[in-house]
Design an enzyme around this catalytic site. Structure first.
Site, PDB file in Angstrom:
ATOM      1  N   LEU A 102      -7.269   5.861   2.733  1.00 25.83           N
ATOM      2  CA  LEU A 102      -7.154   7.332   1.596  1.00 25.83           C
ATOM      3  C   LEU A 102      -6.178   7.224   1.054  1.00 25.83           C
ATOM      4  O   LEU A 102      -5.962   8.301   0.406  1.00 25.83           O
ATOM      5  CB  LEU A 102      -7.400   8.319   2.864  1.00 25.83           C
ATOM      6  CG  LEU A 102      -9.125   8.599   3.079  1.00 25.83           C
ATOM      7  CD1 LEU A 102      -9.666   9.768   3.708  1.00 25.83           C
ATOM      8  CD2 LEU A 102     -10.176   8.733   2.149  1.00 25.83           C
ATOM      9  N   ARG A 103      -5.377   6.284   1.643  1.00 24.19           N
ATOM     10  CA  ARG A 103      -3.788   6.680   0.751  1.00 24.19           C
ATOM     11  C   ARG A 103      -3.866   6.869  -1.332  1.00 24.19           C
ATOM     12  O   ARG A 103      -3.108   6.960  -1.851  1.00 24.19           O
ATOM     13  CB  ARG A 103      -3.069   5.624   1.175  1.00 24.19           C
ATOM     14  CG  ARG A 103      -1.679   6.331   0.095  1.00 24.19           C
ATOM     15  CD  ARG A 103      -0.429   5.248   0.871  1.00 24.19           C
ATOM     16  NE  ARG A 103       0.225   5.575   2.380  1.00 24.19           N
ATOM     17  CZ  ARG A 103      -0.173   5.074   3.278  1.00 24.19           C
ATOM     18  NH1 ARG A 103      -0.312   3.962   3.626  1.00 24.19           N
ATOM     19  NH2 ARG A 103       0.680   5.500   4.148  1.00 24.19           N
ATOM     20  N   ALA A 104      -5.290   5.492  -0.959  1.00 23.28           N
ATOM     21  CA  ALA A 104      -5.325   5.692  -2.786  1.00 23.28           C
ATOM     22  C   ALA A 104      -5.817   6.330  -3.683  1.00 23.28           C
ATOM     23  O   ALA A 104      -5.064   6.457  -4.700  1.00 23.28           O
ATOM     24  CB  ALA A 104      -6.304   3.732  -2.718  1.00 23.28           C
TER      25      ALA A 104
ATOM     26  N   ASP B 226       1.063  -1.107   0.156  1.00 24.85           N
ATOM     27  CA  ASP B 226      -0.546   0.456  -0.078  1.00 24.85           C
ATOM     28  C   ASP B 226       0.957   1.098  -0.435  1.00 24.85           C
ATOM     29  O   ASP B 226       0.321   2.277  -0.305  1.00 24.85           O
ATOM     30  CB  ASP B 226      -1.034   0.104   1.710  1.00 24.85           C
ATOM     31  CG  ASP B 226      -2.082   1.374   1.283  1.00 24.85           C
ATOM     32  OD1 ASP B 226      -3.050   1.565   0.435  1.00 24.85           O
ATOM     33  OD2 ASP B 226      -1.621   1.422   1.932  1.00 24.85           O
TER      34      ASP B 226
ATOM     35  N   VAL C 199      -2.994   8.916  -3.979  1.00 27.11           N
ATOM     36  CA  VAL C 199      -1.762   8.600  -4.991  1.00 27.11           C
ATOM     37  C   VAL C 199      -2.809   8.634  -5.967  1.00 27.11           C
ATOM     38  O   VAL C 199      -1.938   8.997  -6.989  1.00 27.11           O
ATOM     39  CB  VAL C 199      -1.390   6.912  -4.387  1.00 27.11           C
ATOM     40  CG1 VAL C 199      -0.645   6.807  -5.723  1.00 27.11           C
ATOM     41  CG2 VAL C 199      -0.554   6.950  -3.447  1.00 27.11           C
TER      42      VAL C 199
END
Length: 716
Positions: free
Chosen positions: A289-291, A208, A294
């Protein structure tokens, strides 16, 4: 800001001869992911997954050659930009009129065996011993600042080092608090990791943290494969002439990356497009919320790369294809992948194409690759945007889209999936000819059984303190962990207190008479001895004969193996599987950490026939012998799953006893899980356990949890 001209003699560093980035064919998604990260390092790097020999390293090394040249402050070990120097640079502060030079973007390779002090930097021993001062010696993160940090076989790198790299890539800084050194410096870099999934997976938490991921595979079209070989042979024969052949394309890509970087800050991400990004991430049920972050950054970089000033759905689609496959929720043994039909449904029809379409360069000219025959980045001026679905319906490029990973399934040479789930056959494949003494004849009927859902295994640890590779299981003296002492090892972190204690008795003989600095020599240096966790080898030796299948035990056995494998994957262990049935035994799963390969091998494991127990133990013994040669520090645990019967070969019980005693003499730590059930029991598994010097764990009904718990209990 203006600066004096650089010294002509050292103004520019020559670029090394590498295979041109624009000459790479058949890896469109890889080329796009690398260029987007070059445009926007804030994306967080690229993880490249693929089988061996798919030009992963070639493409990564070629990327550095098409990145724009850099201005650096002369003498700065951290490569500060003279126009935006880091105010906290350890070599600074840099004056506005400081001398500067021009150099190519750096590609720094991190070896798998690197230590954390080599990566982040450490105490400068030359300064400490020679001048008596505390000074910082920069590591690989400092060398890679404003460039590329490349980690080949990143899945073989220890988790704590991967964490360090990912933290630095995400924050753009490296902070060191060690050995009396307190330093923080810029580490703005493009992190690229490559890996072969057959050699083991990265943990989901680490997956991730990589911004983008790409699955690469060798092209299947003969013409494209021939072109790849043709170009490689031409480059090897004459690197200079081959590089000159693609010099214009290289310059075009380099200029386009520079232009995209300059316009990146002006790209507009509207609220509507941001909502679209959130809808896509929610549809794929990604965690956190990293997706979203990014994907938004990658979409903006894609728009800048395409020469647009605002993000469109095409940009979101291209970004999602690279940012989401490794983040979607999936079962433990599923390979990363993306359902592009779902992506298309969420995005719907795109809006009218704005100015600056993907088929044009930023200067408005048509890209050479828009009409190129091969469609790869090597046949045009730069890598193409194959991931954005902007190709027209009559695209005649002939290039096929990248192969998407598929769920684990049976291999071609294995029985079909319908057979794998026909558990009912197990009831019809018993040792019908058994005489009751463990040596009778057996049915040769063969069937297959499916596996249930793997359970989560508790911690399995080996006894004592080992010295294996750093992992997450048994106690061991490793390169990471809690400090428990000091040693005279040649590498590792410096143990300051122990070093001073070693030097103290020699101060007077070395000429120290007053309160001046401590006089140190290299022989005084002591390294920190740490105790942490190691990884182990769990080798399962499974009876797959008819007597095991008669009571439908194979389904439970397979589920147990999957459970142990899942636990090993999470704890960085190796797991192997030996089965015996019929007239012999085989190593079905060589020791590995790859859950994907293991699941495929296990799915169609056949059962039925006689019980060649001695052959199974012999194969297990040979496997452990070879693994002891390959990795002598990794401690094994042999788990034998059987009812103890031996019905194949001459004097089967005597032969089994001889092999078992040989394993015991070699000090192999073992456990025997007794699968015998019924009213009348022969006690053969208990006898085998005594011969192995193993713990005997009789069970009434074999379940996956029984094997896992037995393994835990024996090794605890």
């Amino acid at each position: 800001m203006t600066h004096p001209s650089p010294d002509p003699a050292r103004a520019t560093t020559a670029r090394p001869a590498v295979f041109p980035f624009s000459a790479v064919v058949g890896s469109d998604d890889l080329s796009l992911a690398l260029t987007l990260s070059a445009v926007s390092p804030a994306i967080g790097g690229v993880l490249v997954r693929g089988e061996k020999g798919t030009a992963k390293s070639t493409a990564v090394r070629g990327l550095a050659d098409v990145m724009p040249d850099q201005h650096v402050v002369t003498g700065c070990r951290f490569g500060c930009d003279p126009e935006a120097a880091d105010p906290t640079c350890p070599d600074g502060p840099h004056r506005p009129d400081a001398a500067w030079a021009t150099r190519p973007a750096r590609l720094v390779e991190l070896p798998v065996g690197a230590t954390d002090d080599r990566v982040t930097g450490s105490l400068d021993l030359e300064a400490a011993l020679g001048r008596g001062v505390t000074a910082y010696e920069p590591g690989l993160l400092a060398a890679a600042n404003r460039g590329i940090l490349y980690v080949d076989e990143v899945n073989l790198l220890h988790d704590h080092l991967v964490d360090l790299l990912l933290d630095a890539a995400a924050m753009g800084r490296n902070t060191v608090e060690r050995d009396g050194v307190s330093v923080s410096h810029a580490a703005s870099l493009v992190l690229v990791g490559t890996m072969n999934p057959e050699e083991g997976e990265l943990r989901p938490q680490l997956l991730d943290r990589f911004g983008l991921t790409v699955e690469v595979a060798a092209p299947r079209e003969p013409a494209l494969r021939a072109e790849v070989v043709r170009r490689r042979l031409a480059f090897d024969a004459s690197p200079a002439s081959f590089t000159a052949r693609f010099s214009d394309e290289q310059d075009a890509v380099r200029d386009r990356i520079a232009d995209a970087r300059s316009r990146l800050g002006e790209v507009e991400l509207s609220d509507a497009m941001l909502t679209t990004v959130a809808e896509v991430c929610a549809a794929f049920e990604v965690d956190g919320l990293r997706a979203d972050i990014v994907t938004a950054r990658a979409a903006m970089a894609h728009a800048a790369w395409a020469g647009r000033d605002r993000v469109t759905k095409d940009d979101v689609r291209a970004a999602a294809r690279l940012a989401l496959p490794h983040r979607r929720r999936r079962n433990p043994f599923d390979a990363p992948g993306l359902d592009e039909e779902l992506l298309d449904r969420v995005l719907g029809d795109d809006e009218p194409e704005p100015d600056g379409p993907d088929d044009t360069d930023p200067d408005g000219t048509e890209r050479p690759d828009a009409q190129d025959g091969d469609g790869g980045p090597g046949d045009g001026a730069e890598p193409t945007d194959r991931g954005s679905d902007t190709r027209s319906a009559d695209d005649s490029s002939g290039a096929t889209p990248p192969r998407q990973p598929e769920p684990a399934r049976a291999t071609d040479e294995s029985p079909g999936q319908d057979q794998a789930t026909d558990v009912g056959r197990a009831d019809r494949t018993g040792d019908t000819g058994d005489t009751g003494d463990g040596t009778g004849t057996a049915s040769a009927t063969v069937g297959t059984a499916g596996a249930g859902t793997p359970t989560r295994a508790r911690l399995l640890v080996a006894k004592g303190v080992g010295q294996g590779a750093a992992g997450r299981r048994s106690r061991a003296v490793t390169s990471t962990g809690a400090a428990i002492g000091a040693s005279t090892a040649a590498s590792g972190r410096v143990h300051l207190a122990a070093t001073v204690r070693a030097a103290a008795p020699h101060q007077r003989t070395r000429g120290r008479r007053g309160p001046e600095r401590v006089l140190l020599e290299r022989s005084d240096v002591r390294r920190t001895l740490t105790e942490g966790r190691e990884s182990n080898l769990v080798l399962l030796c499974v009876d797959a004969s008819g007597s095991m299948a008669a009571r439908r035990r194979m389904e439970a056995v397979k589920t147990a193996v999957l459970s142990l494998l899942l636990d090993a994957y999470q704890r960085r262990d190796k797991v192997g599987l030996v089965t015996f049935r019929g007239e012999g035994a085989q190593l079905v799963l060589p020791p590995t950490g790859s859950v994907d390969v293991a699941a495929r091998r296990l799915q169609d494991l056949p059962h039925g026939g006689r019980t060649p127990l001695a052959e199974g133990l012999l194969v297990a013994r040979e496997t452990l012998r070879l693994e002891r040669i390959r990795d002598p520090r990794r401690r094994p645990l042999l788990v034998v799953v059987t009812d103890g019967r031996a019905t194949a070969g001459a004097s089967p019980l005597e032969r089994s006893a001889l092999v078992a005693r040989a394993l015991a003499d070699e000090g192999v730590d073992s456990v025997v899980v007794d699968c015998e059930s019924g009213r009348f029991r022969l006690g053969l598994a208990g006898r085998l356990a005594a011969q192995l010097g193993a713990e005997h764990l009789p069970v009434g009904e074999l379940a996956a949890s029984t094997i896992v718990e037995a393994s835990r209990g024996r090794a605890a």
